[in-house]
Design a protein around this motif. Structure first.
Motif, PDB file in Angstrom:
ATOM      1  N   HIS A   1       2.507  -1.992  -7.464  1.00  0.00           N
ATOM      2  CA  HIS A   1       2.206  -1.893  -5.901  1.00  0.00           C
ATOM      3  C   HIS A   1       1.369  -3.020  -5.722  1.00  0.00           C
ATOM      4  O   HIS A   1       0.947  -3.205  -4.467  1.00  0.00           O
ATOM      5  CB  HIS A   1       1.475  -0.305  -5.743  1.00  0.00           C
ATOM      6  CG  HIS A   1       2.310   0.760  -6.014  1.00  0.00           C
ATOM      7  ND1 HIS A   1       3.610   0.861  -5.236  1.00  0.00           N
ATOM      8  CD2 HIS A   1       2.236   1.616  -6.938  1.00  0.00           C
ATOM      9  CE1 HIS A   1       3.976   2.157  -5.952  1.00  0.00           C
ATOM     10  NE2 HIS A   1       3.234   2.636  -6.800  1.00  0.00           N
ATOM     11  N   ALA A   2       0.520  -3.480  -6.724  1.00  0.00           N
ATOM     12  CA  ALA A   2      -0.669  -4.235  -6.622  1.00  0.00           C
ATOM     13  C   ALA A   2      -0.309  -5.583  -6.210  1.00  0.00           C
ATOM     14  O   ALA A   2      -1.089  -6.236  -5.284  1.00  0.00           O
ATOM     15  CB  ALA A   2      -1.309  -4.307  -7.918  1.00  0.00           C
TER      16      ALA A   2
ATOM     17  N   THR B   1       2.730  -8.345  -4.510  1.00  0.00           N
ATOM     18  CA  THR B   1       3.963  -8.377  -3.870  1.00  0.00           C
ATOM     19  C   THR B   1       3.799 -10.133  -3.205  1.00  0.00           C
ATOM     20  O   THR B   1       3.526 -10.275  -2.182  1.00  0.00           O
ATOM     21  CB  THR B   1       4.291  -7.713  -2.771  1.00  0.00           C
ATOM     22  OG1 THR B   1       4.025  -6.310  -3.117  1.00  0.00           O
ATOM     23  CG2 THR B   1       5.777  -7.738  -2.515  1.00  0.00           C
TER      24      THR B   1
ATOM     25  N   VAL C   1       4.617 -13.299  -1.331  1.00  0.00           N
ATOM     26  CA  VAL C   1       5.584 -13.628  -0.074  1.00  0.00           C
ATOM     27  C   VAL C   1       5.578 -14.861   0.302  1.00  0.00           C
ATOM     28  O   VAL C   1       4.171 -15.383   0.194  1.00  0.00           O
ATOM     29  CB  VAL C   1       5.249 -12.620   1.028  1.00  0.00           C
ATOM     30  CG1 VAL C   1       6.093 -13.143   2.375  1.00  0.00           C
ATOM     31  CG2 VAL C   1       5.455 -11.441   0.670  1.00  0.00           C
TER      32      VAL C   1
ATOM     33  N   THR D   1       2.353 -17.002   2.128  1.00  0.00           N
ATOM     34  CA  THR D   1       0.823 -16.268   2.255  1.00  0.00           C
ATOM     35  C   THR D   1       0.761 -16.044   0.787  1.00  0.00           C
ATOM     36  O   THR D   1       1.441 -16.176  -0.185  1.00  0.00           O
ATOM     37  CB  THR D   1       1.204 -14.895   3.113  1.00  0.00           C
ATOM     38  OG1 THR D   1       2.155 -14.139   2.435  1.00  0.00           O
ATOM     39  CG2 THR D   1       1.730 -15.241   4.522  1.00  0.00           C
ATOM     40  N   THR D   2      -0.538 -15.320   0.804  1.00  0.00           N
ATOM     41  CA  THR D   2      -1.060 -15.019  -0.406  1.00  0.00           C
ATOM     42  C   THR D   2      -1.303 -13.584  -0.492  1.00  0.00           C
ATOM     43  O   THR D   2      -2.101 -13.142   0.498  1.00  0.00           O
ATOM     44  CB  THR D   2      -2.253 -15.831  -0.960  1.00  0.00           C
ATOM     45  OG1 THR D   2      -2.061 -17.145  -1.024  1.00  0.00           O
ATOM     46  CG2 THR D   2      -2.913 -15.557  -2.181  1.00  0.00           C
ATOM     47  N   ALA D   3      -0.683 -12.672  -1.439  1.00  0.00           N
ATOM     48  CA  ALA D   3      -1.048 -11.287  -1.354  1.00  0.00           C
ATOM     49  C   ALA D   3      -2.263 -11.087  -2.569  1.00  0.00           C
ATOM     50  O   ALA D   3      -2.136 -11.380  -3.544  1.00  0.00           O
ATOM     51  CB  ALA D   3       0.410 -10.525  -1.874  1.00  0.00           C
ATOM     52  N   VAL D   4      -3.393 -10.541  -1.870  1.00  0.00           N
ATOM     53  CA  VAL D   4      -4.452 -10.150  -2.593  1.00  0.00           C
ATOM     54  C   VAL D   4      -4.409  -8.749  -2.872  1.00  0.00           C
ATOM     55  O   VAL D   4      -4.421  -7.818  -2.005  1.00  0.00           O
ATOM     56  CB  VAL D   4      -5.543 -10.670  -1.814  1.00  0.00           C
ATOM     57  CG1 VAL D   4      -6.744 -10.161  -2.648  1.00  0.00           C
ATOM     58  CG2 VAL D   4      -5.683 -12.154  -1.653  1.00  0.00           C
ATOM     59  N   SER D   5      -4.463  -8.234  -4.097  1.00  0.00           N
ATOM     60  CA  SER D   5      -4.346  -6.761  -4.449  1.00  0.00           C
ATOM     61  C   SER D   5      -5.941  -6.241  -4.028  1.00  0.00           C
ATOM     62  O   SER D   5      -6.952  -7.035  -4.546  1.00  0.00           O
ATOM     63  CB  SER D   5      -4.225  -6.757  -6.093  1.00  0.00           C
ATOM     64  OG  SER D   5      -4.558  -5.638  -6.581  1.00  0.00           O
ATOM     65  N   VAL D   6      -6.104  -5.229  -3.807  1.00  0.00           N
ATOM     66  CA  VAL D   6      -7.272  -4.600  -3.542  1.00  0.00           C
ATOM     67  C   VAL D   6      -7.299  -3.324  -4.109  1.00  0.00           C
ATOM     68  O   VAL D   6      -8.603  -2.944  -4.885  1.00  0.00           O
ATOM     69  CB  VAL D   6      -7.538  -4.380  -1.723  1.00  0.00           C
ATOM     70  CG1 VAL D   6      -8.740  -3.881  -1.575  1.00  0.00           C
ATOM     71  CG2 VAL D   6      -7.085  -5.973  -1.130  1.00  0.00           C
ATOM     72  N   LEU D   7      -6.615  -2.370  -4.220  1.00  0.00           N
ATOM     73  CA  LEU D   7      -6.689  -0.991  -4.552  1.00  0.00           C
ATOM     74  C   LEU D   7      -8.068  -0.284  -4.454  1.00  0.00           C
ATOM     75  O   LEU D   7      -8.774  -0.037  -5.500  1.00  0.00           O
ATOM     76  CB  LEU D   7      -6.177  -1.023  -6.007  1.00  0.00           C
ATOM     77  CG  LEU D   7      -4.970  -1.385  -6.481  1.00  0.00           C
ATOM     78  CD1 LEU D   7      -4.604  -1.413  -7.955  1.00  0.00           C
ATOM     79  CD2 LEU D   7      -3.929  -0.392  -5.819  1.00  0.00           C
ATOM     80  N   GLN D   8      -8.453  -0.117  -2.960  1.00  0.00           N
ATOM     81  CA  GLN D   8      -9.511   0.682  -2.737  1.00  0.00           C
ATOM     82  C   GLN D   8      -9.345   1.487  -1.858  1.00  0.00           C
ATOM     83  O   GLN D   8      -8.850   1.516  -0.957  1.00  0.00           O
ATOM     84  CB  GLN D   8     -10.334  -0.450  -2.128  1.00  0.00           C
ATOM     85  CG  GLN D   8     -11.891  -0.190  -2.180  1.00  0.00           C
ATOM     86  CD  GLN D   8     -13.176  -1.478  -1.727  1.00  0.00           C
ATOM     87  OE1 GLN D   8     -12.305  -2.290  -1.595  1.00  0.00           O
ATOM     88  NE2 GLN D   8     -14.176  -0.723  -1.825  1.00  0.00           N
TER      89      GLN D   8
ATOM     90  N   MET E   1      -5.314   4.754   0.076  1.00  0.00           N
ATOM     91  CA  MET E   1      -5.488   3.655  -0.860  1.00  0.00           C
ATOM     92  C   MET E   1      -5.053   2.051  -0.031  1.00  0.00           C
ATOM     93  O   MET E   1      -4.053   2.289   0.491  1.00  0.00           O
ATOM     94  CB  MET E   1      -4.991   3.604  -2.118  1.00  0.00           C
ATOM     95  CG  MET E   1      -5.534   2.738  -3.085  1.00  0.00           C
ATOM     96  SD  MET E   1      -6.876   3.180  -3.780  1.00  0.00           S
ATOM     97  CE  MET E   1      -6.454   4.386  -4.918  1.00  0.00           C
ATOM     98  N   LEU E   2      -6.063   1.307   0.040  1.00  0.00           N
ATOM     99  CA  LEU E   2      -5.598  -0.141   0.436  1.00  0.00           C
ATOM    100  C   LEU E   2      -5.099  -0.786  -0.871  1.00  0.00           C
ATOM    101  O   LEU E   2      -5.912  -0.940  -1.755  1.00  0.00           O
ATOM    102  CB  LEU E   2      -6.881  -0.946   0.922  1.00  0.00           C
ATOM    103  CG  LEU E   2      -6.877  -2.368   1.257  1.00  0.00           C
ATOM    104  CD1 LEU E   2      -5.447  -2.583   2.296  1.00  0.00           C
ATOM    105  CD2 LEU E   2      -7.813  -2.839   1.898  1.00  0.00           C
ATOM    106  N   MET E   3      -3.834  -1.121  -0.637  1.00  0.00           N
ATOM    107  CA  MET E   3      -3.151  -1.754  -1.929  1.00  0.00           C
ATOM    108  C   MET E   3      -3.324  -3.035  -1.893  1.00  0.00           C
ATOM    109  O   MET E   3      -3.809  -3.593  -3.074  1.00  0.00           O
ATOM    110  CB  MET E   3      -1.592  -1.120  -1.860  1.00  0.00           C
ATOM    111  CG  MET E   3      -1.513   0.131  -1.977  1.00  0.00           C
ATOM    112  SD  MET E   3      -2.242   1.034  -3.161  1.00  0.00           S
ATOM    113  CE  MET E   3      -1.367   0.693  -4.757  1.00  0.00           C
ATOM    114  N   SER E   4      -2.793  -3.861  -0.747  1.00  0.00           N
ATOM    115  CA  SER E   4      -2.978  -5.247  -0.920  1.00  0.00           C
ATOM    116  C   SER E   4      -3.141  -5.684   0.433  1.00  0.00           C
ATOM    117  O   SER E   4      -2.758  -5.007   1.402  1.00  0.00           O
ATOM    118  CB  SER E   4      -1.823  -5.839  -1.712  1.00  0.00           C
ATOM    119  OG  SER E   4      -0.527  -5.476  -0.958  1.00  0.00           O
ATOM    120  N   VAL E   5      -3.373  -7.012   0.609  1.00  0.00           N
ATOM    121  CA  VAL E   5      -3.378  -7.732   1.822  1.00  0.00           C
ATOM    122  C   VAL E   5      -2.630  -9.047   1.674  1.00  0.00           C
ATOM    123  O   VAL E   5      -3.084  -9.689   0.764  1.00  0.00           O
ATOM    124  CB  VAL E   5      -4.965  -7.894   2.298  1.00  0.00           C
ATOM    125  CG1 VAL E   5      -5.061  -8.467   3.727  1.00  0.00           C
ATOM    126  CG2 VAL E   5      -5.599  -6.621   2.172  1.00  0.00           C
TER     127      VAL E   5
ATOM    128  N   LEU F   1      -2.580 -12.600   3.060  1.00  0.00           N
ATOM    129  CA  LEU F   1      -3.307 -13.742   3.666  1.00  0.00           C
ATOM    130  C   LEU F   1      -2.631 -14.832   3.943  1.00  0.00           C
ATOM    131  O   LEU F   1      -1.660 -15.509   3.238  1.00  0.00           O
ATOM    132  CB  LEU F   1      -4.699 -13.859   2.945  1.00  0.00           C
ATOM    133  CG  LEU F   1      -5.555 -12.721   2.510  1.00  0.00           C
ATOM    134  CD1 LEU F   1      -6.702 -13.048   1.469  1.00  0.00           C
ATOM    135  CD2 LEU F   1      -6.217 -12.184   3.723  1.00  0.00           C
TER     136      LEU F   1
END
Lengths: 267, 114
Positions: free
Chosen positions: A16-17, A19, A21, A24-31, B106-110, B112
């Motif tokens: 899930h962390a 992906t 695209v 763009t840049t996907a930044v994993s957060v998991l918070q 849960m916030l998984m990813s963003v 940007l």
């Protein structure tokens, strides 16, 4: 685990962390979305532990008897323990006034239109409410079976009241709330003879369906029936917490605050 | 429960991530939400455009993955799907289960725009 360096990415959730695209840049957060509240709650808990006070969050629907239960509890325990109360309500000071009339300190948080207390409101209240010398701090949450369940305040235990004038299927209808309960109190049991629809055993069965083995106590603050079991639970819970504190530990409510990292077992 | 304030907490975290990466904007935000989180997904989706207006995340897409409710039985060891108000083991019916999934918020990813 922390939420900054990525060490909370486990084999189970790695997929899930990240992906990627195009463009763009996907930044994993998991918070956890409520991380800010949870950080504040942990701070509150440390504050409680520093003062050796056991903090109990009382939750229920409006009118199920939280303040009346507190009055009866103070009446019996105030000679043996020093008790403080933080009250949460939308508008009035009525509940805090009732508690002060029993001779113990009370602070009222008026939430305006907010339907629950959060860790920041409790922290703010602690600035006006000295914990020195207290044995028990009760936080009476806003009467609501939905929102309060999702916000950790820093308490050590959750107690959920269900009055017999409500339906005995409340635990099935509000599973998030009743799953979070460390102790369930069926209140106003003096009225049971008048309320044939309410079956205490069925209410307890719905709590068990939530995989919750918390004690389900039947009591009436009005005629005193069943109150001794509640007082025993309080004394025992406090003694256990004193032992944990002496060993450098603490405790949190049984159910994780919502969204806390999976696989983390509360101490 | 309070989906607008949850959205605001979410957007504060998204903004912090975007700032840390010197992003120009936010294209998408991915969440994982379980039914036992207490958050209603449809209300969250309604609140998001309102809460994100005027932020770096304005007009970004909110992608929500629903977490299934799964419990692990402490008696027989089976792992099974469960319902929000019935967290019993599907194999042996025992109520001594542990929630493995279903209460996430849960916030998984963003994603940007750099």
């Amino acid at each position: 685990m922390c939420n900054t360096c990525g060490c909370n990415i486990t084999p189970g959730n790695r997929k899930h962390a990240y992906t990627p695209v195009a463009g763009t840049t996907a930044v994993s957060v998991l918070q956890n979305l409520l991380a800010k509240n949870d950080d504040q709650a942990a701070h509150n808990r440390a504050h409680f532990d520093q003062h050796g006070v056991l903090t109990i969050n009382l939750m229920s629907a409006p009118g199920s008897g939280k303040t009346t239960l507190l009055e009866a509890t103070i009446e019996t325990l105030k000679d043996a323990f020093r008790i403080g109360v933080i009250e949460g309500d939308l508008a009035t000071e009525n509940d805090a006034a009732r508690i002060r009339a029993k001779g113990v300190p009370a602070h009222q948080i008026t939430t305006g239109s907010a339907c629950h207390l959060d860790a920041h409101m409790v922290h703010e209240a602690l600035h006006h409410f000295p914990l020195e010398g207290l044995d028990f701090l009760f936080i009476e949450n806003v009467g609501n079976l939905v929102c309060p369940a999702s916000f950790d305040l820093g308490q050590h235990r959750n107690v959920t009241l269900l009055s017999v004038t409500e339906g005995d299927d409340k635990p099935a209808k509000y599973p998030v709330m009743f799953r979070a309960a460390d102790c369930v109190l069926l209140t106003k049991c003096d009225l049971l003879p008048l309320l044939e629809d309410f079956d205490p055993a069925r209410a307890e069965g719905y709590v068990r369906n939530l995989a919750n083995d918390a004690p389900v106590l039947r009591l009436s603050a009005r005629n005193g029936q069943g109150l001794n079991a509640w007082f025993d639970w309080l004394r025992q819970t406090r003694a256990q917490q004193q032992a944990r504190l002496a060993a450098g530990g603490t405790t949190r409510p049984k159910a994780r605050p919502e969204g806390a990292p999976l696989n983390e077992t509360p101490a | 429960m309070h989906e607008l304030s949850v959205c605001q907490a979410l957007l504060a975290q998204v903004a912090a991530v975007a700032r840390a990466h010197d992003a120009q904007g936010v294209r998408a935000v991915r969440l994982r939400v379980g039914p036992l989180s207490g958050v209603e997904v449809s209300l969250l989706k309604q609140a998001y455009p309102v809460a994100s207006a005027g932020t770096l995340a304005e007009s970004s897409e909110l992608l929500i993955e629903l977490a299934p409710i799964r419990v692990k039985c402490e008696t027989c060891g089976a792992e099974s799907e469960a319902q929000p108000n019935r967290l019993l083991c599907a194999r042996c019916g025992d109520d001594h289960t542990r929630l493995m999934s279903g209460d996430e918020l849960m916030l998984m990813s963003v994603e940007l725009v750099i």
